[in-house]
Design a protein around this motif. Structure first.
Motif, PDB file in Angstrom:
ATOM      1  N   ILE A  89     -28.003   2.175 -33.986  1.00 21.31           N
ATOM      2  CA  ILE A  89     -27.065   1.046 -33.331  1.00 21.31           C
ATOM      3  C   ILE A  89     -25.630   1.043 -33.137  1.00 21.31           C
ATOM      4  O   ILE A  89     -25.014   1.701 -34.101  1.00 21.31           O
ATOM      5  CB  ILE A  89     -27.208  -0.046 -34.411  1.00 21.31           C
ATOM      6  CG1 ILE A  89     -28.799  -0.668 -34.426  1.00 21.31           C
ATOM      7  CG2 ILE A  89     -26.545  -1.461 -33.890  1.00 21.31           C
ATOM      8  CD1 ILE A  89     -29.133  -1.815 -35.564  1.00 21.31           C
ATOM      9  N   ASN A  90     -25.179   0.765 -31.941  1.00 22.45           N
ATOM     10  CA  ASN A  90     -23.823   1.047 -31.633  1.00 22.45           C
ATOM     11  C   ASN A  90     -23.168   0.178 -32.539  1.00 22.45           C
ATOM     12  O   ASN A  90     -23.168  -1.062 -32.506  1.00 22.45           O
ATOM     13  CB  ASN A  90     -23.407   0.980 -30.254  1.00 22.45           C
ATOM     14  CG  ASN A  90     -21.844   1.215 -30.017  1.00 22.45           C
ATOM     15  OD1 ASN A  90     -21.166   0.872 -30.848  1.00 22.45           O
ATOM     16  ND2 ASN A  90     -21.869   1.333 -28.573  1.00 22.45           N
ATOM     17  N   PRO A  91     -22.174   0.515 -33.533  1.00 22.02           N
ATOM     18  CA  PRO A  91     -21.543  -0.476 -34.243  1.00 22.02           C
ATOM     19  C   PRO A  91     -20.407  -1.403 -33.636  1.00 22.02           C
ATOM     20  O   PRO A  91     -20.412  -2.537 -34.050  1.00 22.02           O
ATOM     21  CB  PRO A  91     -20.761   0.628 -35.219  1.00 22.02           C
ATOM     22  CG  PRO A  91     -20.520   1.669 -34.819  1.00 22.02           C
ATOM     23  CD  PRO A  91     -21.749   1.837 -33.893  1.00 22.02           C
ATOM     24  N   ALA A  92     -20.001  -0.987 -32.300  1.00 21.66           N
ATOM     25  CA  ALA A  92     -18.924  -1.645 -31.691  1.00 21.66           C
ATOM     26  C   ALA A  92     -19.817  -3.008 -31.087  1.00 21.66           C
ATOM     27  O   ALA A  92     -19.263  -4.100 -31.012  1.00 21.66           O
ATOM     28  CB  ALA A  92     -18.300  -0.946 -30.785  1.00 21.66           C
ATOM     29  N   GLN A 141     -28.944  -1.466 -29.630  1.00 20.00           N
ATOM     30  CA  GLN A 141     -29.584  -0.322 -29.835  1.00 20.00           C
ATOM     31  C   GLN A 141     -29.570   0.743 -29.070  1.00 20.00           C
ATOM     32  O   GLN A 141     -29.314   0.466 -27.749  1.00 20.00           O
ATOM     33  CB  GLN A 141     -31.269  -0.689 -29.982  1.00 20.00           C
ATOM     34  CG  GLN A 141     -32.033   0.518 -30.627  1.00 20.00           C
ATOM     35  CD  GLN A 141     -33.492  -0.198 -30.814  1.00 20.00           C
ATOM     36  OE1 GLN A 141     -33.875  -0.886 -30.095  1.00 20.00           O
ATOM     37  NE2 GLN A 141     -34.005   0.583 -31.741  1.00 20.00           N
ATOM     38  N   ILE A 142     -29.228   2.056 -29.440  1.00 17.20           N
ATOM     39  CA  ILE A 142     -29.246   3.126 -28.593  1.00 17.20           C
ATOM     40  C   ILE A 142     -30.307   4.077 -29.039  1.00 17.20           C
ATOM     41  O   ILE A 142     -30.623   4.104 -30.076  1.00 17.20           O
ATOM     42  CB  ILE A 142     -27.520   3.815 -28.636  1.00 17.20           C
ATOM     43  CG1 ILE A 142     -27.269   4.007 -30.056  1.00 17.20           C
ATOM     44  CG2 ILE A 142     -26.605   2.743 -28.036  1.00 17.20           C
ATOM     45  CD1 ILE A 142     -26.060   4.698 -30.163  1.00 17.20           C
TER      46      ILE A 142
END
Length: 90
Positions: free
Chosen positions: A61-64, A68-69
């Motif tokens: 997961i991209n925190p920004a 989902q990546i």
């Protein structure tokens, strides 16, 4: 300890000049790097083992953005301490 401190310690321990200790350390780093890049492992009995492990592709997961990546597969360097080194560190 940084590289220059390690060179100084190696020179003192082995009664070498700092230039010779630097050459020895550079040769060690170069040899380990090229050996691992070729897929082999290095076993130094009592000290430890350098090897390459493959991490598979995974979801993250991209925190920004909280989206989902997919994290691509990659190779990582692994070091496992030998029994003598592990005992000295305790």
């Amino acid at each position: 300890m940084n590289k220059s401190e390690l060179i100084n310690a190696m020179a003192e321990e082995a009664s070498l000049s700092k230039a010779d200790a630097k050459k020895a350390l550079d040769a060690f780093i170069s040899t380990v790097s090229s050996t691992l890049a070729s897929g082999d492992k290095i076993v130094l009995i009592g000290f430890g083992t350098f090897s390459v492990n493959e991490k598979g592709e995974r979801k993250g997961i991209n925190p920004a953005t909280k989206k989902q990546i997919t994290i691509p597969a990659k190779k990582v360097v692994k070091f496992k301490a030998g029994a003598e080194l592990a005992e000295k560190v305790k």
